[in-house]
Design an enzyme around this catalytic site. Structure first.
Site, PDB file in Angstrom:
ATOM      1  CE  LYS A 196       4.744   7.436  -1.490  1.00 17.63           C
ATOM      2  NZ  LYS A 196       3.754   7.663  -0.428  1.00 17.63           N
ATOM      3  CB  THR A 240      -3.198  13.226   4.507  1.00 16.17           C
ATOM      4  OG1 THR A 240      -3.317  12.002   3.793  1.00 16.17           O
ATOM      5  CG2 THR A 240      -1.748  13.437   4.916  1.00 16.17           C
ATOM      6  CG  ASN A 256      -5.156  16.211  -0.452  1.00 10.56           C
ATOM      7  OD1 ASN A 256      -4.923  15.542   0.541  1.00 10.56           O
ATOM      8  ND2 ASN A 256      -6.382  16.370  -0.925  1.00 10.56           N
ATOM      9  CE  LYS A 291       4.135   6.629   6.074  1.00  8.85           C
ATOM     10  NZ  LYS A 291       3.716   7.865   5.365  1.00  8.85           N
ATOM     11  CE  LYS A 329      -4.130   1.871   0.265  1.00  8.04           C
ATOM     12  NZ  LYS A 329      -3.701   2.899  -0.690  1.00  8.04           N
TER      13      LYS A 329
END
Length: 311
Positions: free
Chosen positions: A96, A180, A211, A84, A60
């Site tokens: 990623k 986030t 964002n 994380k 992910k």
């Protein structure tokens, strides 16, 4: 990132072989993405998908479009996602993706071609049970739904779960867009109440107004903090009396430059928010913006990180 990983393993008293195993990703895919530009010229872009570790679940991690991305950066970010997710107790691994491109120089048609081309290129190694990409720097729900559509065409049926952060109208979670920034402000509020005597009325400087930065500014202002500096690649807006966050967001999203905000002082340096007088600094752009060389210039009492590895 490898230094952080090694130090963490040593602090935990884990065997050195844990570092040996986690210091390298499971898989690295490098792809080329040909795009026919509006002027008729064919340009080939380079992209990556790094799958670091899936011991806890599917890989992910986001996809960034940025002119300065490198494979080493992508590996470090994928490693960070593994750490994380595991620390948060989330049943996902780390991955990623990236394309070396400045998307601000592309037309909408060119951007769609690039997005669909990248999805086709990584399609063999992703899927809802294998690897679930998401947005990152310079990518958004529109790009995600182009990629979902392209992947679904290859499969012959709709596969909405292969990418997250799609528009709510097309299988997306309506809170994903601001999650986030929201999470970063929850953390900032808790930290400020513990170490700064409270959150309301505290001044906040935000480096990066994409964002994560926009929604961090939005929620921080809603909860009573004062946003005094924001920046993007066009420069910095500074106003010690406070920035109208919703107006700044409107200006940024309509003109693509936060420096078109009609109030406050304009500073050409996009890194200025890192060094202004503020109670809280929220680096919200890219990694490694605060280093050994400039950390002494940081005046904030508290640093909270919406971005990946900014310190």
């Amino acid at each position: 990132m490898l230094k952080v990983l090694k130090e963490s393993i040593e602090l935990a008293g884990l065997p050195e072989e844990v570092y040996t195993y986690l210091s390298k990703p499971d898989r690295i895919l490098t792809v080329k993405i040909p795009v026919r530009m509006d002027n008729g010229k064919l340009v080939v872009f380079e992209g990556y998908r790094v799958q670091h570790n899936n011991a806890l679940g599917p890989y992910k991690g986001g996809i960034r479009f940025h002119p300065e991305v490198t494979l080493d950066t992508d590996i470090a970010l994928a490693t960070g996602m593994t750490l994380k997710n595991s620390l948060a107790g989330i049943p996902y691994g780390g991955g990623k993706g990236a394309v070396k491109v400045n998307p601000k120089q592309l037309s909408q048609k060119e951007l769609e071609q690039l997005s669909r081309g990248y999805a086709r290129a990584i399609a063999p190694i992703i899927g809802p049970e294998k690897d679930i990409p998401a947005p990152d720097v310079n990518t958004n729900p529109q790009i995600m739904i182009w990629m979902v559509d392209e992947f679904s065409k290859l499969k012959g049926y709709n596969v909405p779960g292969v990418f997250t952060a799609k528009p709510p109208e097309l299988w997306g979670n309506p809170v994903r867009m601001y999650s986030t920034g929201f999470g970063a402000v929850v953390t900032a509020k808790e930290a400020a109440e513990k170490w700064l005597g409270g959150f309301e009325g505290k001044t906040i400087s935000i480096h990066g107004f994409g964002n994560a930065g926009q929604w961090a500014a939005y929620w921080a202002s809603k909860w009573g903090a004062k946003i005094i500096a924001v920046s993007d690649t066009s420069g910095t807006v500074y106003d010690p009396n406070g920035i109208d966050v919703e107006l700044a967001m409107k200006v940024k999203n309509e003109t693509r430059k936060v420096t078109n905000y009609p109030k406050g002082e304009k500073i050409p340096d996009p890194n200025a928010p890192l060094f202004v007088e503020a109670d809280i600094l929220m680096p919200s752009a890219i990694e490694n913006v605060i280093t050994e060389e400039n950390v002494d210039k940081v005046k904030a009492k508290l640093i909270v990180e919406p971005a990946n590895g900014p310190v």
